[in-house]
Motif scaffolding. Sequence first.
Motif, PDB file in Angstrom:
ATOM      1  N   ALA A   1     -19.356 -11.350  -9.100  1.00 41.86           N
ATOM      2  CA  ALA A   1     -18.445 -11.783 -10.173  1.00 41.86           C
ATOM      3  C   ALA A   1     -17.464 -10.671 -10.522  1.00 41.86           C
ATOM      4  CB  ALA A   1     -19.256 -12.195 -11.403  1.00 41.86           C
ATOM      5  N   ASP A   2     -16.233 -10.845 -10.113  1.00 41.54           N
ATOM      6  CA  ASP A   2     -15.193  -9.851 -10.359  1.00 41.54           C
ATOM      7  C   ASP A   2     -13.906 -10.644 -10.615  1.00 41.54           C
ATOM      8  OD1 ASP A   2     -13.944  -7.439 -10.542  1.00 41.54           O
ATOM      9  OD2 ASP A   2     -14.290  -6.826  -8.472  1.00 41.54           O
ATOM     10  N   MET A   3     -13.071 -10.146 -11.504  1.00 46.24           N
ATOM     11  CA  MET A   3     -11.962 -10.982 -11.967  1.00 46.24           C
ATOM     12  C   MET A   3     -10.993 -11.363 -10.829  1.00 46.24           C
ATOM     13  SD  MET A   3     -12.967 -11.366 -14.979  1.00 46.24           S
ATOM     14  CE  MET A   3     -11.963 -11.743 -16.414  1.00 46.24           C
TER      15      MET A   3
ATOM     16  N   HIS B   1     -18.431   2.356 -10.242  1.00 48.42           N
ATOM     17  CA  HIS B   1     -17.600   2.871  -9.145  1.00 48.42           C
ATOM     18  C   HIS B   1     -17.043   1.816  -8.188  1.00 48.42           C
ATOM     19  CE1 HIS B   1     -19.454   7.090  -9.886  1.00 48.42           C
ATOM     20  NE2 HIS B   1     -18.369   6.876 -10.593  1.00 48.42           N
ATOM     21  N   GLU B   2     -16.898   0.575  -8.677  1.00 45.44           N
ATOM     22  CA  GLU B   2     -16.241  -0.431  -7.832  1.00 45.44           C
ATOM     23  C   GLU B   2     -14.783  -0.053  -7.596  1.00 45.44           C
ATOM     24  OE1 GLU B   2     -13.923  -3.716  -6.490  1.00 45.44           O
ATOM     25  OE2 GLU B   2     -13.666  -2.782  -8.440  1.00 45.44           O
ATOM     26  N   GLU B   3     -14.167   0.527  -8.633  1.00 46.41           N
ATOM     27  CA  GLU B   3     -12.723   0.802  -8.565  1.00 46.41           C
ATOM     28  C   GLU B   3     -12.375   1.931  -7.598  1.00 46.41           C
ATOM     29  OE1 GLU B   3     -10.790  -1.256  -9.661  1.00 46.41           O
ATOM     30  OE2 GLU B   3     -11.749  -2.284 -11.346  1.00 46.41           O
ATOM     31  N   CYS B   4     -13.389   2.658  -7.114  1.00 46.82           N
ATOM     32  CA  CYS B   4     -13.069   3.714  -6.139  1.00 46.82           C
ATOM     33  C   CYS B   4     -13.888   3.531  -4.866  1.00 46.82           C
ATOM     34  CB  CYS B   4     -13.248   5.094  -6.749  1.00 46.82           C
ATOM     35  SG  CYS B   4     -14.920   5.451  -7.273  1.00 46.82           S
TER      36      CYS B   4
ATOM     37  N   LEU C   1     -10.865  -6.091 -19.125  1.00 43.19           N
ATOM     38  CA  LEU C   1     -11.422  -7.433 -18.856  1.00 43.19           C
ATOM     39  C   LEU C   1     -12.067  -7.419 -17.470  1.00 43.19           C
ATOM     40  CD1 LEU C   1      -8.607  -9.820 -20.165  1.00 43.19           C
ATOM     41  CD2 LEU C   1     -10.861  -9.454 -21.174  1.00 43.19           C
ATOM     42  N   ASP C   2     -11.394  -6.738 -16.522  1.00 46.33           N
ATOM     43  CA  ASP C   2     -11.926  -6.469 -15.172  1.00 46.33           C
ATOM     44  C   ASP C   2     -12.782  -5.216 -15.252  1.00 46.33           C
ATOM     45  OD1 ASP C   2     -12.369  -5.953 -12.513  1.00 46.33           O
ATOM     46  OD2 ASP C   2     -10.294  -5.495 -12.014  1.00 46.33           O
ATOM     47  N   ASP C   3     -14.116  -5.222 -15.312  1.00 45.13           N
ATOM     48  CA  ASP C   3     -14.864  -6.420 -15.053  1.00 45.13           C
ATOM     49  C   ASP C   3     -15.867  -6.654 -16.182  1.00 45.13           C
ATOM     50  OD1 ASP C   3     -15.608  -8.567 -13.417  1.00 45.13           O
ATOM     51  OD2 ASP C   3     -17.131  -7.414 -12.390  1.00 45.13           O
ATOM     52  N   LEU C   4     -15.543  -6.086 -17.390  1.00 40.34           N
ATOM     53  CA  LEU C   4     -16.506  -6.212 -18.492  1.00 40.34           C
ATOM     54  C   LEU C   4     -16.672  -7.664 -18.934  1.00 40.34           C
ATOM     55  CD1 LEU C   4     -15.824  -3.038 -20.682  1.00 40.34           C
ATOM     56  CD2 LEU C   4     -17.568  -3.394 -18.933  1.00 40.34           C
TER      57      LEU C   4
ATOM     58  N   ALA D   1     -21.734  -7.520 -11.030  1.00 44.93           N
ATOM     59  CA  ALA D   1     -20.418  -7.221 -11.612  1.00 44.93           C
ATOM     60  C   ALA D   1     -20.306  -5.703 -11.725  1.00 44.93           C
ATOM     61  CB  ALA D   1     -20.277  -7.891 -12.977  1.00 44.93           C
ATOM     62  N   HIS D   2     -19.168  -5.207 -12.266  1.00 42.22           N
ATOM     63  CA  HIS D   2     -19.051  -3.748 -12.343  1.00 42.22           C
ATOM     64  C   HIS D   2     -18.673  -3.249 -13.736  1.00 42.22           C
ATOM     65  CE1 HIS D   2     -14.566  -3.506 -11.855  1.00 42.22           C
ATOM     66  NE2 HIS D   2     -14.723  -4.564 -11.104  1.00 42.22           N
ATOM     67  N   THR D   3     -19.206  -2.067 -14.059  1.00 40.70           N
ATOM     68  CA  THR D   3     -19.041  -1.490 -15.406  1.00 40.70           C
ATOM     69  C   THR D   3     -17.767  -0.660 -15.539  1.00 40.70           C
ATOM     70  OG1 THR D   3     -20.268   0.484 -14.726  1.00 40.70           O
ATOM     71  CG2 THR D   3     -21.543  -1.269 -15.777  1.00 40.70           C
TER      72      THR D   3
HETATM   73 ZN   LIG Z   1     -12.958  -5.634 -10.612  1.00 36.67          ZN
END
Ligand SMILES: [Zn+2]
Length: 440
Positions: free
Chosen positions: A320-322, A274-277, A244-247, A89-91
């Motif tokens: 696991a990502d929303m 750094h999933e979001e970038c 919530l995405d992705d905590l 998952a991502h922080t």
């Molecule tokens: Zn995500």
Amino acid sequence: MKTSFINDAELTFAHELLDFIEESPSSFHAVETVKKLLAPQGFQELSLNGKWSLTPGGKYFITRNNSALIAFSLGLGEPEKHGFRLIAAHTDSPAFRIKTLPEISVEGHYLKLNIETYGGPILNTWLDRPLSVAGRIIQRGESPFSPKTRLFHSDRPLLVIPNLAIHMNRKVNEGLELNKQKDMLPLLAQVTKDLHKENVLIHYLAESLHCLPEDIIDFDLFLYEAEKGCLVGLQQEFISSARLDDLAMIHAGIWAIAKVNQSLSTKVLACFDHEECGSTSKQGAASPLLSHVLERILLAQKKDREAYFQALEHSFLISADMAHALHPNAGEKHDPSNRPILNGGPVIKTSANQSYTTDAESASIFSALCHLADVPVQKFVNRSDERGGSTIGPISSTHLDIRSVDIGNPILAMHSVRELGGVKDHLAAAKVFSAFYESV
Ligand SMILES: [Zn+2]
């Protein structure tokens, strides 16, 4: 009002998620919060620059850059026969990063901050909300290569990005266009005699951290929504919260790995930054971090590279990502036949063009785990004329040759400063993760 639709365990777990998110205003804080939850469960921190000595059944974790963490519970079996059970998952979440030299004076009256967007936030959701600042600051250390890192988290609202009055933008309700450099700069202060002439933010940070302004060399600071999330809906069935995405997936993953019983396979929870970038940093899913950690787990057990490759063949990854839930006001945006809903259970995401790693085989494995955990499962496919987002699964797959499935809990308003999820789904995902770690 409480009804039988939501039970006490689901309510309690949703409140625990809200506490977890409140304590994790940045990816750095998320890692710190995860460490705090893992320590009482017997997880020990390993150093990436030392040789590892591992005990079968032992619980360990490593961190990278203070913003990514990999936790694992070492299996009792032979790794080349029993492999790894991984959840990733991502922080990080979309936000705004404070630029260096951030202060901009407005006609000598106001002070605003220069910021840049991080990831893809829905810009207008950040307007007119009390915002605050969190991240890390770097202080001078004993040598140039050993600077000191300190987390910073303002415990009160500090900033706001004000909307323009409708009287000055009569067409605002016909579609709001916001320029990231011009319209999104937050107001920090009124300029007064008592305010420092320069480096106002650095002075504030130094005061808060009880150090000298000149000791602060640099910082990675982000804006976040100051208000804590809450449960909403007539039956308290929805979770309204930032990040919530992705905590939510990280929180469910910790719950599962913290209570894992010793068994043959090694259980792993990878929390990437750094999933979001695009995941391409040294702490992102596109880095060799996870593959190196898995290989070192085998090397520490006196196994060779051949055993490592065999172990991968016996492994499985849940990315696991929303996911997107059916929108009450925009049903036409969704696929006509695959329409996951809030509180309908975790969602398996599939894409013919492999923007998700799911295939029929890995989907069937996840469905079977949901069945085992007595949890409903849903499916998501993009509308054929809509392009979906990206996630960690396909990026991990380019670095790790492991069977995998992309899943996530359904939410509305993904990347809004305040997303909306389902109370039932959160405990459901944690139960499936637990079944995944526990099943033989
Ligand atoms: Zn995500």
